[in-house]
Write an enzyme that holds these catalytic residues in place. Structure first.
Site, mmCIF file in Angstrom:
data_model
loop_
_atom_site.group_PDB
_atom_site.id
_atom_site.type_symbol
_atom_site.label_atom_id
_atom_site.label_comp_id
_atom_site.label_asym_id
_atom_site.label_seq_id
_atom_site.Cartn_x
_atom_site.Cartn_y
_atom_site.Cartn_z
ATOM 1 N N GLU A 53 -3.162 3.997 1.868
ATOM 2 C CA GLU A 53 -1.781 4.074 1.409
ATOM 3 C C GLU A 53 -1.721 3.699 -0.061
ATOM 4 O O GLU A 53 -2.212 2.639 -0.464
ATOM 5 C CB GLU A 53 -0.904 3.130 2.234
ATOM 6 C CG GLU A 53 0.569 3.178 1.857
ATOM 7 C CD GLU A 53 1.408 2.193 2.673
ATOM 8 O OE1 GLU A 53 2.615 2.083 2.380
ATOM 9 O OE2 GLU A 53 0.853 1.537 3.578
ATOM 10 N N ASP A 64 9.983 -4.745 0.600
ATOM 11 C CA ASP A 64 8.723 -5.401 0.264
ATOM 12 C C ASP A 64 8.940 -6.877 -0.014
ATOM 13 O O ASP A 64 9.913 -7.282 -0.657
ATOM 14 C CB ASP A 64 8.089 -4.736 -0.958
ATOM 15 C CG ASP A 64 7.605 -3.339 -0.649
ATOM 16 O OD1 ASP A 64 6.969 -3.164 0.401
ATOM 17 O OD2 ASP A 64 7.871 -2.419 -1.440
#
Length: 265
Positions: A53, A64
């Site tokens: 990724e 995040d």
């Protein structure tokens, strides 16, 4: 590039490896985090990654946690942009496993879904994760991704209702990204108890590979996650080491411990 760039190749690649009994490993790196950052991709593949990724940094990464936020800020401060990261990928060495880009929908909208997905394809990227895109608003991007041969993987969380979960499982391509808990990314002391129930619910509706992420940081956690899912996504634990100065060799050694744990399960 190899046939990992054929349309639908991310899913075929992961299915083929899963069907041998292999636990899947997808580490994460923030694009542009350091000079020569594409060397991390090579190290990840050498450590046994099944896909990688690549985060396209965004200034407001709402899902995040602190580590990935810091990594994004560091990359942006170095001048990283979607175009520069994709150029680095296009010019770099093929790691031999699929690359899956991840970013927020604002960056997709900046160029438009068709142009964005076409750019991914030219750079050798075969998959895409957009964590802030709900399935009921995904039609335009899903069509553009399919036209470009990009597998658009959708996310499912412990709070996803069963009818919505069934739709996500049906429409996701490449794999289903199972978010182990309600919260942001980041290292945690233990695998969330909600992970087992979520992956079981997903599996009832699809045989597509299921990768479990958010909080997987240690070999023991990877081994436990493998009991429920087909594999793991490891982001914050990787990026914390990068931010602390770890080079490609250091990350190869760390990921090799996760690879070994997945292989033991």
């Amino acid at each position: 590039m190899t046939d990992i760039l054929a349309p639908g190749a991310v899913e075929r690649h992961l299915r083929a490896r899963r069907d041998t009994g292999r636990g899947l490993l997808m580490p994460y790196v923030t694009g542009g985090i350091a000079p020569g950052w594409t060397r991390y991709l090579e190290a990840f593949a050498e450590a046994g990654a099944d896909a990688i990724e690549v985060g396209l940094p965004f200034s407001d990464p709402t899902l995040d946690g602190a580590t990935i936020q810091q990594a994004s800020e560091t990359a942006l401060a170095r001048g990283a942009s979607t175009r520069r990261i994709l150029a680095d990928l296009a010019e770099g060495r093929d790691p031999g496993v699929p690359l899956v880009a991840s970013t927020y929908y604002n960056l997709v909208l900046h160029d438009g879904p068709e142009a964005f997905c076409a750019a991914l394809r030219r750079a050798g990227v075969g998959g895409l994760i957009v964590p802030d895109l709900p399935v009921h608003e995904a039609d335009e991007l899903a069509d553009a991704a399919a036209a470009a041969g990009i597998d658009l993987a959708l996310l499912a969380s412990p709070a996803t209702p069963q009818p919505r979960l069934a739709e996500i499982s049906r429409r996701s391509r490449g794999f289903v990204y199972a978010v182990s808990l309600m919260g942001t990314t980041g290292e945690r002391a233990a695998l969330a108890a909600s992970a087992a129930e979520l992956t079981a619910r997903i599996r009832r509706g699809t045989d597509r590979p299921v990768l479990l992420g958010f909080g997987i940081s240690t070999p023991d956690q990877a081994r436990e996650a493998r009991r429920h899912a087909d594999g793991v996504v490891v982001g914050a634990a990787v990026m914390r080491r990068v931010l602390d100065g770890a080079g490609p060799d250091d990350l190869r050694d760390f990921l090799a411990t996760l690879r070994q744990a997945l292989d033991q399960e």
